[in-house]
Design a protein around this motif. Sequence first.
Motif, PDB file in Angstrom:
ATOM      1  N   ASP A 252       0.836  -1.218   0.000  1.00 14.06           N
ATOM      2  CA  ASP A 252       0.000   0.000   0.000  1.00 14.06           C
ATOM      3  C   ASP A 252       0.862   1.256   0.000  1.00 14.06           C
ATOM      4  O   ASP A 252       0.595   2.208  -0.747  1.00 14.06           O
ATOM      5  N   GLU A 253       1.905   1.248   0.813  1.00 21.01           N
ATOM      6  CA  GLU A 253       2.812   2.406   0.905  1.00 21.01           C
ATOM      7  C   GLU A 253       3.505   2.655  -0.440  1.00 21.01           C
ATOM      8  O   GLU A 253       3.562   3.777  -0.941  1.00 21.01           O
ATOM      9  N   PHE A 254       4.019   1.588  -1.022  1.00 23.38           N
ATOM     10  CA  PHE A 254       4.725   1.710  -2.291  1.00 23.38           C
ATOM     11  C   PHE A 254       3.776   2.178  -3.403  1.00 23.38           C
ATOM     12  O   PHE A 254       4.121   3.040  -4.216  1.00 23.38           O
ATOM     13  N   ARG A 255       2.576   1.616  -3.427  1.00 23.08           N
ATOM     14  CA  ARG A 255       1.599   2.017  -4.449  1.00 23.08           C
ATOM     15  C   ARG A 255       1.225   3.490  -4.318  1.00 23.08           C
ATOM     16  O   ARG A 255       1.044   4.175  -5.326  1.00 23.08           O
ATOM     17  N   SER A 256       1.106   3.977  -3.092  1.00 20.57           N
ATOM     18  CA  SER A 256       0.758   5.393  -2.923  1.00 20.57           C
ATOM     19  C   SER A 256       1.879   6.288  -3.456  1.00 20.57           C
ATOM     20  O   SER A 256       1.615   7.325  -4.073  1.00 20.57           O
ATOM     21  N   ILE A 257       3.127   5.893  -3.227  1.00 19.66           N
ATOM     22  CA  ILE A 257       4.255   6.654  -3.774  1.00 19.66           C
ATOM     23  C   ILE A 257       4.216   6.621  -5.298  1.00 19.66           C
ATOM     24  O   ILE A 257       4.378   7.650  -5.969  1.00 19.66           O
ATOM     25  N   MET A 258       3.985   5.448  -5.865  1.00 22.63           N
ATOM     26  CA  MET A 258       3.974   5.300  -7.319  1.00 22.63           C
ATOM     27  C   MET A 258       2.793   6.034  -7.963  1.00 22.63           C
ATOM     28  O   MET A 258       2.908   6.522  -9.091  1.00 22.63           O
ATOM     29  N   LEU A 259       1.676   6.139  -7.265  1.00 28.76           N
ATOM     30  CA  LEU A 259       0.551   6.912  -7.799  1.00 28.76           C
ATOM     31  C   LEU A 259       0.946   8.379  -7.958  1.00 28.76           C
ATOM     32  O   LEU A 259       0.596   9.023  -8.942  1.00 28.76           O
ATOM     33  N   GLY A 260       1.691   8.893  -6.972  1.00 25.69           N
ATOM     34  CA  GLY A 260       2.182  10.268  -7.062  1.00 25.69           C
ATOM     35  C   GLY A 260       3.128  10.440  -8.233  1.00 25.69           C
ATOM     36  O   GLY A 260       3.084  11.449  -8.949  1.00 25.69           O
ATOM     37  N   VAL A 261       3.984   9.452  -8.463  1.00 17.69           N
ATOM     38  CA  VAL A 261       4.908   9.501  -9.593  1.00 17.69           C
ATOM     39  C   VAL A 261       4.125   9.431 -10.902  1.00 17.69           C
ATOM     40  O   VAL A 261       4.468  10.102 -11.877  1.00 17.69           O
ATOM     41  N   GLY A 262       3.064   8.639 -10.907  1.00 19.01           N
ATOM     42  CA  GLY A 262       2.245   8.525 -12.119  1.00 19.01           C
ATOM     43  C   GLY A 262       1.565   9.841 -12.473  1.00 19.01           C
ATOM     44  O   GLY A 262       1.385  10.164 -13.645  1.00 19.01           O
ATOM     45  N   ASP A 263       1.199  10.607 -11.449  1.00 16.45           N
ATOM     46  CA  ASP A 263       0.565  11.903 -11.689  1.00 16.45           C
ATOM     47  C   ASP A 263       1.539  12.914 -12.282  1.00 16.45           C
ATOM     48  O   ASP A 263       1.174  13.748 -13.106  1.00 16.45           O
ATOM     49  N   ASP A 264       2.799  12.843 -11.838  1.00 18.57           N
ATOM     50  CA  ASP A 264       3.819  13.756 -12.329  1.00 18.57           C
ATOM     51  C   ASP A 264       5.133  12.970 -12.432  1.00 18.57           C
ATOM     52  O   ASP A 264       5.875  12.865 -11.459  1.00 18.57           O
ATOM     53  N   PRO A 265       5.434  12.411 -13.619  1.00 21.63           N
ATOM     54  CA  PRO A 265       6.575  11.506 -13.757  1.00 21.63           C
ATOM     55  C   PRO A 265       7.950  12.183 -13.770  1.00 21.63           C
ATOM     56  O   PRO A 265       8.950  11.499 -13.908  1.00 21.63           O
ATOM     57  N   ARG A 266       8.007  13.477 -13.592  1.00 25.26           N
ATOM     58  CA  ARG A 266       9.310  14.144 -13.560  1.00 25.26           C
ATOM     59  C   ARG A 266      10.029  13.816 -12.262  1.00 25.26           C
ATOM     60  O   ARG A 266       9.429  13.780 -11.186  1.00 25.26           O
ATOM     61  N   VAL A 267      11.319  13.568 -12.347  1.00 24.92           N
ATOM     62  CA  VAL A 267      12.123  13.193 -11.186  1.00 24.92           C
ATOM     63  C   VAL A 267      12.050  14.263 -10.099  1.00 24.92           C
ATOM     64  O   VAL A 267      11.947  13.946  -8.910  1.00 24.92           O
ATOM     65  N   PHE A 268      12.061  15.513 -10.472  1.00 19.62           N
ATOM     66  CA  PHE A 268      12.054  16.583  -9.480  1.00 19.62           C
ATOM     67  C   PHE A 268      10.761  16.615  -8.669  1.00 19.62           C
ATOM     68  O   PHE A 268      10.733  17.143  -7.556  1.00 19.62           O
ATOM     69  N   SER A 269       9.698  16.006  -9.188  1.00 17.42           N
ATOM     70  CA  SER A 269       8.441  15.981  -8.429  1.00 17.42           C
ATOM     71  C   SER A 269       8.581  15.125  -7.172  1.00 17.42           C
ATOM     72  O   SER A 269       7.853  15.313  -6.193  1.00 17.42           O
ATOM     73  N   LEU A 270       9.546  14.212  -7.174  1.00 22.06           N
ATOM     74  CA  LEU A 270       9.773  13.375  -5.996  1.00 22.06           C
ATOM     75  C   LEU A 270      10.308  14.191  -4.819  1.00 22.06           C
ATOM     76  O   LEU A 270      10.166  13.791  -3.664  1.00 22.06           O
ATOM     77  N   LEU A 271      10.916  15.322  -5.110  1.00 21.22           N
ATOM     78  CA  LEU A 271      11.442  16.164  -4.041  1.00 21.22           C
ATOM     79  C   LEU A 271      10.325  16.723  -3.166  1.00 21.22           C
ATOM     80  O   LEU A 271      10.546  17.063  -2.000  1.00 21.22           O
ATOM     81  N   ARG A 272       9.121  16.795  -3.719  1.00 28.74           N
ATOM     82  CA  ARG A 272       7.989  17.330  -2.967  1.00 28.74           C
ATOM     83  C   ARG A 272       7.332  16.282  -2.057  1.00 28.74           C
ATOM     84  O   ARG A 272       6.519  16.619  -1.220  1.00 28.74           O
ATOM     85  N   VAL A 273       7.700  15.026  -2.221  1.00 33.09           N
ATOM     86  CA  VAL A 273       7.115  13.972  -1.377  1.00 33.09           C
ATOM     87  C   VAL A 273       7.775  14.046  -0.006  1.00 33.09           C
ATOM     88  O   VAL A 273       9.001  13.907   0.108  1.00 33.09           O
ATOM     89  N   PRO A 274       6.977  14.293   1.046  1.00 30.40           N
ATOM     90  CA  PRO A 274       7.573  14.432   2.383  1.00 30.40           C
ATOM     91  C   PRO A 274       8.170  13.112   2.874  1.00 30.40           C
ATOM     92  O   PRO A 274       7.568  12.054   2.742  1.00 30.40           O
ATOM     93  N   GLN A 275       9.370  13.187   3.399  1.00 25.83           N
ATOM     94  CA  GLN A 275      10.083  12.056   4.003  1.00 25.83           C
ATOM     95  C   GLN A 275      10.176  10.843   3.073  1.00 25.83           C
ATOM     96  O   GLN A 275      10.067   9.699   3.508  1.00 25.83           O
ATOM     97  N   LEU A 276      10.408  11.096   1.796  1.00 25.73           N
ATOM     98  CA  LEU A 276      10.479  10.002   0.817  1.00 25.73           C
ATOM     99  C   LEU A 276      11.626   9.043   1.126  1.00 25.73           C
ATOM    100  O   LEU A 276      11.448   7.826   1.084  1.00 25.73           O
ATOM    101  N   SER A 277      12.762   9.583   1.464  1.00 21.30           N
ATOM    102  CA  SER A 277      13.921   8.733   1.736  1.00 21.30           C
ATOM    103  C   SER A 277      13.647   7.790   2.912  1.00 21.30           C
ATOM    104  O   SER A 277      13.937   6.590   2.847  1.00 21.30           O
TER     105      SER A 277
END
Length: 160
Positions: free
Chosen positions: A9-34
Amino acid sequence: QARFQRVDDEFRSIMLGVGDDPRVFSLLRVPQLSETLSSVLDQLERCQKALSDFLEQKRQAFPRFYFIGDDDLLEILGQSKNPAVIQSHLKKLFAGIFRVQFGDKDATITAMCSLDGEVVPMLKPVVITDAVESWLQQLSVGMRETLVDSTRVTLDPSPI
């Protein structure tokens, strides 16, 4: 299973966000991604360890399972009541056995068959249960008993 579901579930939620905006820099906006990905990785490693322990337990219960890979073993364990699936793996588990014949409603094994088409009826049918390692062990014992009896009958000098 619950642990894997949470990780999934956690991984899918992250991937849904990536699917909405597939640019690498969009991952910087995901809180506590690392931290989240590290946690997901740790949980997946725990799931893998638990699965490996489970498979080792099954292999210890039926040592012939060491002859097959994890994928085949998982398929056998997951399809223990499906004779067609088990049938495809028998030649990997038992030398000289290409397939077996099933009795009524595929509930028992009544004979063993070689690649050359030789059919040897089992002395006693083997009952198929949910515990696949148990009935495969019974098949192994039954095969030996049947072959010992067939050899004894063949070598008996008295006429039939």
